[in-house]
Design an enzyme around this catalytic site. Structure first.
Site, PDB file in Angstrom:
ATOM      1  N   HIS A 100      -0.266   3.998   2.947  1.00  0.00           N
ATOM      2  CA  HIS A 100       1.146   4.011   3.355  1.00  0.00           C
ATOM      3  C   HIS A 100       1.825   5.188   2.652  1.00  0.00           C
ATOM      4  O   HIS A 100       1.162   5.958   1.925  1.00  0.00           O
ATOM      5  CB  HIS A 100       1.816   2.672   3.012  1.00  0.00           C
ATOM      6  CG  HIS A 100       1.598   2.223   1.595  1.00  0.00           C
ATOM      7  ND1 HIS A 100       2.058   2.927   0.511  1.00  0.00           N
ATOM      8  CD2 HIS A 100       0.922   1.155   1.087  1.00  0.00           C
ATOM      9  CE1 HIS A 100       1.718   2.293  -0.606  1.00  0.00           C
ATOM     10  NE2 HIS A 100       1.013   1.223  -0.292  1.00  0.00           N
ATOM     11  N   LYS A 157       4.046   2.237  -9.253  1.00  0.00           N
ATOM     12  CA  LYS A 157       4.030   0.890  -8.655  1.00  0.00           C
ATOM     13  C   LYS A 157       3.176  -0.051  -9.508  1.00  0.00           C
ATOM     14  O   LYS A 157       3.526  -1.206  -9.723  1.00  0.00           O
ATOM     15  CB  LYS A 157       3.490   0.979  -7.229  1.00  0.00           C
ATOM     16  CG  LYS A 157       3.032  -0.319  -6.605  1.00  0.00           C
ATOM     17  CD  LYS A 157       4.217  -1.128  -6.196  1.00  0.00           C
ATOM     18  CE  LYS A 157       3.932  -2.419  -5.477  1.00  0.00           C
ATOM     19  NZ  LYS A 157       2.673  -3.057  -5.661  1.00  0.00           N
ATOM     20  N   HIS A 170       1.058   5.956  -1.072  1.00  0.00           N
ATOM     21  CA  HIS A 170      -0.179   6.699  -1.337  1.00  0.00           C
ATOM     22  C   HIS A 170       0.005   8.190  -1.010  1.00  0.00           C
ATOM     23  O   HIS A 170      -0.485   9.060  -1.721  1.00  0.00           O
ATOM     24  CB  HIS A 170      -1.320   6.163  -0.467  1.00  0.00           C
ATOM     25  CG  HIS A 170      -1.691   4.731  -0.736  1.00  0.00           C
ATOM     26  ND1 HIS A 170      -1.492   3.723   0.178  1.00  0.00           N
ATOM     27  CD2 HIS A 170      -2.271   4.145  -1.813  1.00  0.00           C
ATOM     28  CE1 HIS A 170      -1.927   2.583  -0.323  1.00  0.00           C
ATOM     29  NE2 HIS A 170      -2.403   2.801  -1.523  1.00  0.00           N
TER      30      HIS A 170
HETATM   31  P1  AMP Z   1      -4.010   0.945  -4.202  1.00  0.00           P
HETATM   32  O1  AMP Z   1      -4.637   1.534  -2.992  1.00  0.00           O
HETATM   33  O2  AMP Z   1      -3.036  -0.140  -3.922  1.00  0.00           O
HETATM   34  O3  AMP Z   1      -5.012   0.619  -5.269  1.00  0.00           O
HETATM   35  O4  AMP Z   1      -3.115   2.097  -4.820  1.00  0.00           O
HETATM   36  C1  AMP Z   1      -3.629   3.397  -5.046  1.00  0.00           C
HETATM   37  C2  AMP Z   1      -2.617   4.197  -5.814  1.00  0.00           C
HETATM   38  O5  AMP Z   1      -1.409   4.284  -5.069  1.00  0.00           O
HETATM   39  C3  AMP Z   1      -2.259   3.579  -7.162  1.00  0.00           C
HETATM   40  O6  AMP Z   1      -2.127   4.623  -8.127  1.00  0.00           O
HETATM   41  C4  AMP Z   1      -0.935   2.930  -6.879  1.00  0.00           C
HETATM   42  O7  AMP Z   1      -0.108   2.813  -8.024  1.00  0.00           O
HETATM   43  C5  AMP Z   1      -0.327   3.899  -5.890  1.00  0.00           C
HETATM   44  N1  AMP Z   1       0.713   3.233  -5.089  1.00  0.00           N
HETATM   45  C6  AMP Z   1       0.569   2.117  -4.331  1.00  0.00           C
HETATM   46  N2  AMP Z   1       1.752   1.776  -3.776  1.00  0.00           N
HETATM   47  C7  AMP Z   1       2.664   2.693  -4.206  1.00  0.00           C
HETATM   48  C8  AMP Z   1       4.069   2.878  -3.994  1.00  0.00           C
HETATM   49  N3  AMP Z   1       4.783   2.054  -3.239  1.00  0.00           N
HETATM   50  N4  AMP Z   1       4.664   3.924  -4.609  1.00  0.00           N
HETATM   51  C9  AMP Z   1       3.958   4.779  -5.393  1.00  0.00           C
HETATM   52  N5  AMP Z   1       2.636   4.651  -5.628  1.00  0.00           N
HETATM   53  C10 AMP Z   1       1.997   3.627  -5.044  1.00  0.00           C
END
Ligand code: AMP
Length: 279
Positions: free
Chosen positions: A35, A150, A38
């Protein structure tokens, strides 16, 4: 289409080509279901380095047996199209056997910081995260790796492990990307029903109010208690924690004399949401 590799050997071959040309490299680890949050990590990496590699890997080691590994939102085609549109240079998309082949036995545990809050409520979670992030950093040896605020505690855990293990990488962070109503974007928001989605922004609203009040000198313990009440009142099923902590150590604080952070995890229906706000 964006170049995709599935093995560590192929990853290293591409990175070696870049290195031989003197190009700098940014790594953006994700679990896919991409999203705008990312993509803001991708943009930071592209702004700071000449080459950006995004990893798509739903890491089984960070899911407890009771958690949503099998149902975690996956959208390989959509993810690759988004990364292509962002101008990403390489996608590393290993299978679980590539990352954890038969006989795999090593884990990385970050003591203290990894045992509290999320670590307390999701035993094994940060060990799973620390293990996979360590492996990805050693596999790619990027100049920078980018993570989102996040997952604020996760960011601190990763900073700690790169220092402790002398991994030569700069950890960069990106502010939380939110929907218009304040809800932090998350792959797991897809689990929310329409009614739950309407309630979900109360989490950000409550944390913001607590942060503002604590910043003005309000009592930390009273504010945390008020915040929990607000969430339960709004219809959250439970609150794992809602607290004000030192922004660097996550130690308990009694006021906002140093930078502090309000952090919470709460359940809406059967979906667990986390969020945090700077004081
Ligand atoms: P995930 O795929 O959920 O493991 O997240 C991958 C990376 O994206 C991690 O470093 C998260 O902190 C970052 N991330 C996920 N959602 C957000 C968001 N809404 N804003 C900023 N970074 C995000």
């Amino acid at each position: 289409m964006v170049e995709t590799v599935r093995t560590i050997q192929e990853l290293r071959a591409v990175l070696k080509r870049w290195r031989q040309k003197g190009e700098t490299v940014g790594l953006v680890p994700t679990m896919g279901g991409l999203h705008a949050g990312h993509l803001s990590l991708v943009r930071l990496s592209r702004a700071k380095t000449m080459r950006t590699c995004v990893t798509l890997f739903v890491n089984p080691k960070q899911f407890a047996p009771t958690e949503d590994l099998d149902t975690y939102p996956r959208d390989e085609d959509g993810d690759l199209a988004k990364l292509e549109a962002e101008g990403v240079d390489l996608v590393f998309q290993p299978g679980a056997d590539e990352v954890y082949p038969a006989g795999y036995a090593t884990s990385v545990h970050v003591g203290g910081l990894g045992d509290i809050l999320e670590g307390e409520h999701r035993p094994g979670f940060f060990t799973g995260v620390a293990t996979v992030v360590t492996k990805l950093l050693v596999q790619a040896l990027p100049d920078i790796a980018v993570f989102g605020e996040k997952d604020y505690q996760q960011l601190l855990v990763i900073r700690r492990l790169t220092r402790d293990l002398d991994i030569p990488v700069r950890i960069e962070s990106v502010p939380i990307v939110r929907d218009d109503d304040g809800l932090a974007l998350s792959s797991r928001n897809a689990y929310l029903s329409d009614a739950e989605r309407k309630t979900a922004p109360v989490l950000f609203g409550t944390l913001s109010q607590v942060a503002e009040n604590v910043g003005r000198g309000a009592n930390v313990a009273e504010q945390a208690e008020w915040g929990v009440d607000q969430l339960l009142h709004a219809g959250f099923a439970g609150v794992d924690y809602l607290c004000v902590r030192d922004a660097d150590s996550l130690d308990e604080v009694s006021g906002a004399s140093r930078p502090a952070r309000v952090l919470a995890a709460a359940t809406l229906g059967s979906t667990r949401l986390i969020d945090n706000v700077a004081v």
